[in-house]
Design an enzyme around this catalytic site. Structure first.
Site, PDB file in Angstrom:
ATOM      1  N   GLY A  52       0.684  -1.120   0.029  1.00  0.00           N
ATOM      2  CA  GLY A  52       0.083   0.014  -0.055  1.00  0.00           C
ATOM      3  C   GLY A  52       0.827   1.186   0.076  1.00  0.00           C
ATOM      4  N   HIS A  53       0.259   2.349  -0.388  1.00  0.00           N
ATOM      5  CA  HIS A  53       0.555   3.643  -0.376  1.00  0.00           C
ATOM      6  C   HIS A  53      -0.159   4.581  -0.704  1.00  0.00           C
ATOM      7  CE1 HIS A  53       0.872   3.484  -4.907  1.00  0.00           C
ATOM      8  NE2 HIS A  53       1.912   2.422  -4.803  1.00  0.00           N
TER       9      HIS A  53
END
Ligand code: TYD
Length: 138
Positions: A52-53
């Site tokens: 994730g980001h």
């Protein structure tokens, strides 16, 4: 946040044809940002996922050009899983939205349209840092 800046599925034109269907995205018409960059994710080995980001300023539009996968979005409080499996719609992801991609099917292709050129400085890769920033009125 502008009301235009909300996560949503956007349907694309679909020209149905016995020779094969055709869909398209035209700058300034179908998605709520100007397209600066296009990239795609493919040849994903079974069971792999993308960490994730979030992006500080980048808008994205994600289409399952082939196969299927899940885009998991988190606004710092709630997590929502979007299963993308058709090439005639996509998911609009506004800036400051935590997103991860998983559950890729065999031979899937994730097309991503982006509002900016690649800039590592636009990435927020630490979820706790993201939550701090997202909680501060953005
Ligand atoms: P990245 O966006 O970090 O993917 P993920 O967070 O899903 O792992 O991209 C992986 C690598 O690819 C990164 O080292 C930078 C490079 N990259 C580019 O050079 N240009 C691009 O447009 C993108 C999306 C990635």
């Amino acid at each position: 946040m502008d009301s235009n800046d909300r996560v949503r599925i956007i349907e694309l034109p679909k020209i149905c044809d016995p020779r094969g269907n055709l869909s398209f995205i035209q700058n300034g018409t179908h998605i709520p940002f100007d397209i600066a960059r296009v990239y795609w994710i493919y040849d994903v080995p079974g069971g792999k996922f993308r960490d994730g980001h979030a992006f500080r300023s980048q808008h994205e539009f994600i289409v399952a050009l082939s196969g299927s996968f899940d885009v998991v979005l988190n606004n710092g409080t709630d997590s929502v899983r979007h299963h993308l499996c058709r090439s005639y719609y996509g998911l609009y992801v506004p800036p400051m939205t935590w997103r991860a991609i998983d559950n890729f099917s065999t031979n899937s292709v994730a097309l991503v349209l982006s509002s900016t050129l690649y800039d590592e400085a636009d990435y927020i890769r630490d979820f706790n840092h993201y939550k701090e920033l997202a909680g501060n009125g953005r």
